[in-house]
Enzyme design. Structure first.
Site, PDB file in Angstrom:
ATOM      1  N   ASN A 171       0.806  -1.228   0.000  1.00  0.00           N
ATOM      2  CA  ASN A 171       0.000   0.000   0.000  1.00  0.00           C
ATOM      3  C   ASN A 171       0.840   1.280   0.000  1.00  0.00           C
ATOM      4  OD1 ASN A 171      -3.017  -0.950   0.414  1.00  0.00           O
ATOM      5  ND2 ASN A 171      -1.741  -2.204   1.749  1.00  0.00           N
ATOM      6  N   ASP A 178       2.215  -9.147  -8.157  1.00  0.00           N
ATOM      7  CA  ASP A 178       0.969  -9.669  -7.572  1.00  0.00           C
ATOM      8  C   ASP A 178       0.256 -10.657  -8.487  1.00  0.00           C
ATOM      9  OD1 ASP A 178       1.394  -8.163  -5.321  1.00  0.00           O
ATOM     10  OD2 ASP A 178      -0.340  -6.840  -5.587  1.00  0.00           O
TER      11      ASP A 178
END
Length: 201
Positions: free
Chosen positions: A12, A35
């Site tokens: 994040n 990811d």
């Protein structure tokens, strides 16, 4: 010329936002997101901390990720076309093979996989403090939701461990302050890349 940029950093921290900004402005630019290489949930081990170990390198199929990067290195023009990336329209006499081709590799454990360390021409790493990271993480919706206590019990301790490993790798990494505005971070990185590219011509 082929040029590979690493954008790593804390969960994040703003890696994807930065990457998306760069894709729009850098020529012939493809991207590989770490990811996209997570293993299936039933393949993720449960650790001594009682949590599924999502924030470790073995949670990802790094061999498949490396192979994807190798496919770009072998033929960036073919890779770009197969991924729907438009190539720069250059003068008719110029050959797309002779243009600059850029690959951005984005992920939270980019610099913790030894076979990949020597491929980056430029490496960036975004950091944000614990409180801000926890706040941002709490607002995100994940396919597999975070169980209670995951951030303090697994995510943050793994981040600190992997950051120490990265810092001892000897790789030259430019650190970015993730608390700065998106525009400031983008400008810093874009200018750094442009200067680096000019020095290579």
């Amino acid at each position: 010329m082929k040029y590979i940029i690493g954008i790593g950093g804390v969960t994040n921290g703003g890696k994807t936002t930065l990457t998306n900004g760069l894709i729009k402005t850098l020529p012939n630019c493809c991207v590989v997101h770490q990811d996209d290489f997570f293993k299936k949930p039933d393949q993720i081990e449960v650790g001594d901390d009682g949590f599924r170990q999502w924030d470790v390198i073995t949670a990802m199929d790094m061999e498949s990720m490396s192979n994807t990067m190798k496919a770009w290195m072998e033929n960036p023009v073919k890779f770009a076309r197969s991924h729907g990336v438009p190539l720069c329209s250059a003068p008719e006499e110029s050959n797309p093979d002779e243009q600059t081709h850029i690959l951005i590799v984005e992920g939270f454990l980019l610099y913790n996989y030894p076979p990949m360390l020597d491929v980056f021409d430029k490496s960036f790493y975004i950091t944000i403090p614990y409180e801000e990271c926890k706040r941002r993480r709490s607002t995100r919706q994940y396919t597999v939701p975070d169980p209670p206590g995951l951030f303090d019990g697994h995510v943050w301790p793994m981040y600190l461990k992997h950051r120490r490993e990265m810092e001892s790798s000897g790789l030259h990494i430019e650190c970015l302050d993730g608390l700065r505005s998106k525009e400031e971070i983008y400008t810093q990185v874009y200018e750094s890349i442009q200067n680096n590219l000019l020095n290579r011509l």
